[in-house]
Design an enzyme around this catalytic site. Structure first.
Site, PDB file in Angstrom:
ATOM      1  N   SER A   1       0.840  -1.200   0.000  1.00  0.00           N
ATOM      2  CA  SER A   1       0.000   0.000   0.000  1.00  0.00           C
ATOM      3  C   SER A   1       0.872   1.245   0.000  1.00  0.00           C
ATOM      4  CB  SER A   1      -0.908   0.029   1.232  1.00  0.00           C
ATOM      5  OG  SER A   1      -1.572   1.276   1.360  1.00  0.00           O
TER       6      SER A   1
ATOM      7  N   TYR B   1      -2.874  -0.926  10.011  1.00  0.00           N
ATOM      8  CA  TYR B   1      -2.860  -1.292   8.595  1.00  0.00           C
ATOM      9  C   TYR B   1      -1.556  -0.854   7.936  1.00  0.00           C
ATOM     10  CZ  TYR B   1      -4.350  -1.215   3.647  1.00  0.00           C
ATOM     11  OH  TYR B   1      -4.452  -1.383   2.285  1.00  0.00           O
TER      12      TYR B   1
END
Length: 298
Positions: free
Chosen positions: A192, A205
């Protein structure tokens, strides 16, 4: 597929909408694009396949929707059979993905499971090899996130669950898949942009995505000399079920990138095609930043 070509136009912004976790693509409005790419006028055109993955066999976690679905469909268009893992509550989306893959003339095997259990990871690989007959590609894609503004409010249980979902299965699935892989096989991990920008409201995350980047580099260094490449993709904002299921109103209103809009899953899936194909034969241990134009280090 949604006929909303405006999704590819600069300035496009999805309407604020919410769903329970994990979110379903079937409930999104508009539906994400999974097999179309943008044209110069902001419209869309069908992905043009070239047989890049003819005869290949792939495992895709989180293959029911979003980037996972788009990757499954493009892999099918390129000639691969796929085995997709997903949560039982995502069955509706998984059945649609199976239909879409089969419409492209390839096989799609469904495997509902909870990958936070390592025994389930072993069972997944064993079943995939049994059904597919062999294994050439592992796409580690499934992930969990939930916004929390301050570490003081981030529950320890959420921290552990995020790691159990986002990084531990990547290790288990790679470990159990590699004995079935031969030179020319590939592992592709979904990281990400947040690992590079340090998004503050997704601390857990973001931390797992940083771990994925490091895992990718280290595993590549173990296996590239044996002919198996390991790479990652680091998407920026992408219109997937994770967004309405885990983001608040303000985050959705600001959900965009320098190109002037969020990316569509199809635009990220092309990176997974590239990294699985011989076109990327000299690339390993790297991360492709498919983030809509944000310049990051690393």
């Amino acid at each position: 597929m949604s006929s909303d070509k405006g999704q590819f136009q600069s300035g496009y912004q999805p309407d604020v909408q919410h769903q329970p976790v994990p979110g379903l693509e079937s409930k999104m409005n508009p539906k994400p694009q999974y097999d179309h790419l943008p044209t110069a006028d902001g419209g869309s055109q069908l992905y043009k396949a070239a047989g890049k993955l003819e005869g290949k066999k792939a495992i895709i976690t989180g293959g029911d929707s979003g980037i996972g679905r788009a990757t499954a469909v493009l892999y099918a268009m390129e000639g691969a059979d796929v085995f997709i893992a997903y949560l039982p509550q995502e069955e509706e989306d998984a059945q649609e993905t199976k239909k879409l893959v089969e419409e492209k003339g390839r096989k799609c095997y469904l495997h509902p499971t909870d990958l936070t259990d390592r025994d389930n990871c072993k069972k997944l690989v064993d079943e995939a090899v049994k059904q597919l007959g062999s294994l050439d590609i592992l796409v580690n894609n499934a992930a969990y996130q939930m916004m929390v503004e301050d570490i003081k409010d981030l529950k320890e249980e959420q921290w552990v669950h995020t790691f159990n979902t986002n990084i531990h299965p990547y290790f288990y699935l790679a470990k159990y898949s590699l004995p079935h892989m031969k030179p020319g096989s590939t592992i592709i991990n979904n990281a990400s942009i947040n690992a590079y920008v340090g998004r503050p409201d997704l601390l857990d995350y973001t931390s797992t995505k940083g771990a994925i980047v490091a895992f990718t580099r280290a595993l590549s260094n173990q296996y590239v000399g044996r002919g198996i490449r390991v790479n990652a993709v680091a998407p920026g904002p992408v219109w997937t079920p994770l967004i309405p299921a885990t983001m608040n109103d303000e985050a959705i209103k600001q959900f965009t990138a320098p190109i002037g809009r969020p990316s569509q899953p199809s635009e990220i899936a092309t990176c997974f095609v590239f990294l699985a194909s011989p076109d990327s034969s000299s690339i390993s241990g790297q991360t492709i930043h498919a983030n809509g134009g944000t310049v990051v280090n690393g």
